[in-house]
Design a protein around this motif. Structure first.
Motif, short mmCIF file in Angstrom:
data_model
loop_
_atom_site.label_atom_id
_atom_site.label_comp_id
_atom_site.label_asym_id
_atom_site.label_seq_id
_atom_site.Cartn_x
_atom_site.Cartn_y
_atom_site.Cartn_z
N ILE A 61 0.31 -0.92 0.30
CA ILE A 61 0.08 -0.21 -0.30
C ILE A 61 0.98 1.36 -0.19
CG2 ILE A 61 -1.84 1.52 1.47
CD1 ILE A 61 -2.61 -1.05 2.30
N ALA A 62 2.17 1.08 0.91
CA ALA A 62 3.09 2.66 0.64
C ALA A 62 3.46 2.39 -0.57
CB ALA A 62 3.69 2.31 1.78
N PHE A 63 3.41 1.72 -1.28
CA PHE A 63 4.07 1.64 -2.74
C PHE A 63 3.60 1.96 -3.38
CE2 PHE A 63 4.56 0.22 -6.29
CZ PHE A 63 6.47 0.39 -6.86
N GLN A 64 2.33 1.66 -3.51
CA GLN A 64 1.88 2.69 -4.01
C GLN A 64 1.21 3.84 -3.99
OE1 GLN A 64 0.05 1.03 -6.87
NE2 GLN A 64 1.55 -0.94 -6.83
N PRO A 115 4.38 -5.20 -7.17
CA PRO A 115 4.88 -4.44 -6.82
C PRO A 115 5.14 -4.09 -5.94
CG PRO A 115 3.30 -4.53 -8.62
CD PRO A 115 2.65 -5.95 -7.74
N GLY A 116 6.47 -3.45 -5.88
CA GLY A 116 6.67 -3.24 -4.08
C GLY A 116 7.19 -3.58 -3.41
N LEU A 117 7.07 -4.82 -3.65
CA LEU A 117 7.75 -6.22 -2.41
C LEU A 117 8.22 -6.82 -3.29
CD1 LEU A 117 3.92 -7.09 -1.53
CD2 LEU A 117 5.89 -5.68 -0.16
N PRO A 118 9.60 -7.56 -1.52
CA PRO A 118 10.87 -7.97 -2.46
C PRO A 118 10.51 -8.70 -3.20
CG PRO A 118 10.70 -7.54 -0.39
CD PRO A 118 9.43 -7.02 -0.85
N SER A 119 10.91 -8.55 -4.50
CA SER A 119 10.98 -10.24 -5.73
C SER A 119 11.30 -11.75 -4.59
CB SER A 119 11.68 -9.94 -6.96
OG SER A 119 13.00 -9.97 -6.42
N HIS A 156 5.05 11.00 2.60
CA HIS A 156 5.78 11.35 1.35
C HIS A 156 6.42 12.47 0.67
CE1 HIS A 156 5.38 10.96 -3.02
NE2 HIS A 156 4.48 12.32 -2.90
N ARG A 157 6.29 13.68 1.39
CA ARG A 157 7.28 14.17 0.36
C ARG A 157 8.25 14.98 1.79
NH1 ARG A 157 6.04 17.53 -3.55
NH2 ARG A 157 7.46 18.98 -2.60
N ARG A 158 8.55 13.95 2.93
CA ARG A 158 9.70 13.31 2.76
C ARG A 158 10.16 12.97 2.38
NH1 ARG A 158 6.86 14.95 7.68
NH2 ARG A 158 6.27 12.30 8.47
N GLY A 159 9.92 11.87 2.19
CA GLY A 159 10.52 10.48 1.27
C GLY A 159 10.22 9.33 1.20
N PRO A 160 10.29 8.14 0.28
CA PRO A 160 9.09 6.67 0.64
C PRO A 160 9.29 6.27 2.00
CG PRO A 160 10.50 6.80 -1.28
CD PRO A 160 10.65 8.37 -0.56
N ALA A 161 10.67 5.96 2.99
CA ALA A 161 10.64 5.74 4.17
C ALA A 161 10.07 6.30 5.19
CB ALA A 161 12.52 5.83 4.54
N ALA A 162 9.87 7.54 5.27
CA ALA A 162 8.45 8.35 6.16
C ALA A 162 7.44 8.03 6.18
CB ALA A 162 9.04 9.90 5.64
N LEU A 163 7.12 7.54 4.62
CA LEU A 163 5.95 6.85 4.57
C LEU A 163 5.66 5.65 5.26
CD1 LEU A 163 2.81 7.50 2.97
CD2 LEU A 163 4.06 7.00 0.91
N ARG A 164 6.42 4.48 4.93
CA ARG A 164 6.80 2.97 5.58
C ARG A 164 6.61 3.50 7.05
NH1 ARG A 164 10.22 2.85 1.11
NH2 ARG A 164 11.84 2.38 2.69
N GLN A 165 7.17 4.14 7.55
CA GLN A 165 7.21 4.30 8.41
C GLN A 165 5.95 4.82 9.26
OE1 GLN A 165 9.76 3.85 11.03
NE2 GLN A 165 9.07 4.17 13.05
#
Length: 192
Positions: A61-64, A115-119, A156-165
């Protein structure tokens, strides 16, 4: 000499010459097979995402959300979106079809894949469709409702890691206490 030739001919016909191992058809490739994951009644029938897959689902979800917001910002020159625009993008992110996600079993452990998950490198069968798209959509709407559009967009504006956190690894996140997953590799796109 004639007896030796006759003996060789008989042995060749009965036991083979062994020449087919080196001169005949190439050896058959070892066969491989993979079975579909065995799903429990909860995994098959419940409208809710099973607890064991919620961390994977959160990362998907965070990836999408990240991808959809990034695309929307790209259309306005990487500027911040207006509130009405990011609310619309978040709604669209959660309401997508989610058909590219499913569950697979790897080393006896069921994992969400997409998509967005480890292959997953080893041979496995992914079960997609069924209850998985609805579960992901429901969870996505729940995260947006709990955290709020403004807080999600700020992360999201702070970056993908911040959104996942924010979504996955916070105090009440489904991955709380687990090690954060590595950043997924971006899919290569053909550009002409």
């Amino acid at each position: 000499m004639r007896a030796a030739l006759a003996a060789w001919l008989v042995l060749s016909l009965l036991g083979g010459t062994g020449a087919e191992d080196t001169c005949g058809d190439p050896p058959a490739a070892p066969s491989r097979s993979a079975a579909a994951p065995q799903l429990s009644p909860e995994e098959r029938l419940s409208p809710h995402m099973p607890e064991s897959l919620r961390c994977d689902a959160c990362h998907a979800i965070a990836f999408q959300i990240e991808e959809q917001l990034r695309k929307a910002e790209g259309k306005v020159g990487k500027k911040a979106l207006k509130e009405s625009d990011y609310i619309e993008v978040l709604e669209r992110s959660c309401s997508q079809d989610w058909e590219s996600y499913g569950v697979l079993e790897l080393d006896g452990e069921k994992r969400l894949s997409g998509p967005g998950l480890p292959s997953q490198q080893s041979l496995s069968v992914m079960v997609s469709g069924g209850p998985w798209p609805g579960r992901l959509s429901k969870l996505c709407h729940g995260y947006v409702g709990e955290r709020g559009e403004a807080q999600i967009y700020g992360a999201h504006r702070r970056g993908p890691a911040a959104l996942r956190q924010l979504l996955c690894h916070g105090d009440k996140g489904p991955c709380a206490g687990r090690k954060e997953r590595p950043e997924p590799r971006k899919a290569l796109q053909n550009e002409l």
